[in-house]
Design an enzyme around this catalytic site. Sequence first.
Site, PDB file in Angstrom:
ATOM      1  N   ASP A 125      -5.701  -8.180   8.521  1.00 14.97           N
ATOM      2  CA  ASP A 125      -7.103  -7.758   8.459  1.00 14.97           C
ATOM      3  C   ASP A 125      -7.627  -7.908   7.037  1.00 14.97           C
ATOM      4  O   ASP A 125      -6.865  -7.859   6.066  1.00 14.97           O
ATOM      5  CB  ASP A 125      -7.276  -6.333   8.979  1.00 14.97           C
ATOM      6  CG  ASP A 125      -6.578  -5.289   8.123  1.00 14.97           C
ATOM      7  OD1 ASP A 125      -5.404  -5.501   7.777  1.00 14.97           O
ATOM      8  OD2 ASP A 125      -7.203  -4.251   7.803  1.00 14.97           O
ATOM      9  N   GLU A 131      -4.781  -2.386   7.631  1.00 14.77           N
ATOM     10  CA  GLU A 131      -4.450  -1.965   6.277  1.00 14.77           C
ATOM     11  C   GLU A 131      -5.700  -1.707   5.454  1.00 14.77           C
ATOM     12  O   GLU A 131      -5.733  -0.794   4.623  1.00 14.77           O
ATOM     13  CB  GLU A 131      -3.587  -3.026   5.585  1.00 14.77           C
ATOM     14  CG  GLU A 131      -2.842  -2.524   4.356  1.00 14.77           C
ATOM     15  CD  GLU A 131      -3.657  -2.602   3.067  1.00 14.77           C
ATOM     16  OE1 GLU A 131      -3.232  -1.988   2.072  1.00 14.77           O
ATOM     17  OE2 GLU A 131      -4.713  -3.283   3.047  1.00 14.77           O
TER      18      GLU A 131
END
Length: 382
Positions: free
Chosen positions: A69, A133
């Site tokens: 991500d 994250e």
Amino acid sequence: MSTDPVALTADLIRCPSVTPADGGALALLAGRLEAAGFVTERIERGGIANLYARWGRQAPALGFNGHTDVVPPGDAAAWTHDPFGGVVAEGLLYGRGAADMKSGVAAFAAAAVDFVTATPPAGSVILAITGDEEGSAVDGTCAILDWMAAKGERMDHCLVGEPTCPSRMGEAIKIGRRGSLTAHVTAYGVQGHSAYPERAKNPLPALVRLLDRLATRELDRGTADFGPSTLAITSIDTGNTASNVIPAETRATINIRFNDAHSGASLSAWIEEEADRAAAEFGVGIAARFEISGESFVTERGAFTDLVAGAVAAETGVTPELSTSGGTSDARFVKDHCPVVEIGLVGATMHQTDERVEVAHIHQLKAIYTRILQEYFARLPG
């Protein structure tokens, strides 16, 4: 035929995986890993997709952790190249996630695929890749570790592929991280006319006094493994548009990055004590709400840290500093599962417009991971 980590990074960049979207990145990785004999599991929790991949069933198991991500690109028109284009120009690979950290994921995935294909080890290789994250991190690596615990899956050691080098490849690996605490403080008073302050209770002086005491205190002067802890006032918000009105309420946000001289609990207690003191002095109410995103930790120096540092030195010609600087990473979760070390690229442009990395560095990082794999299974477990 070896796996090209630059091409894989570019393919991942073309997946628009802005948290919490996956953008196809995990499916792309799963396909490449399954073709090399990895067994994969897509782990979904709280609307977040994560990927667990394992080659082999024997111990020991060396793990890799990273995230696909990314943060939003901002104004795409301000970029030299499409932020999701994965363009290579003049030896640089451009795109959101190029530095943080699709290159790291691509490098360790490429190293793992080629390693188990060419020299199958007497052990296991695990990849734990999250899509959360850059967000709250509640349903990312934590979800993978929870799933692993429920299934009896375990890593003996883990590498996190976050960018670790400030400006030169190989100059630092991270063997620990500072803790992070955010305090949301609200001071409550009584609204009134500024011409008649005796009829009101102004919460602002109390909050200002509290913030001054917090900001001017020396938390510590560093410890054996860490530099000094830091406190930053990041927001003061009253929302008062009238110059002649004493507000009833005002708020502030404080962030502390702390070393192992403190804990989230000890710092929270200190802030609450100072808040109570200021509230009593000014006759107002002060309440604090705390978010502790991670405690400080250090991985014990020894065979594993020596192996990683030696591999970096061998591939870059640079002896890395064993660092604990910087912000937080998912290593703060992994450290409760097994010893963890972080090693990755130069992170100078992460989260910036025109985020980019040197193509040569991606190849170099794959070589570092390959050497670690080779030496880990050749000598460390014994």
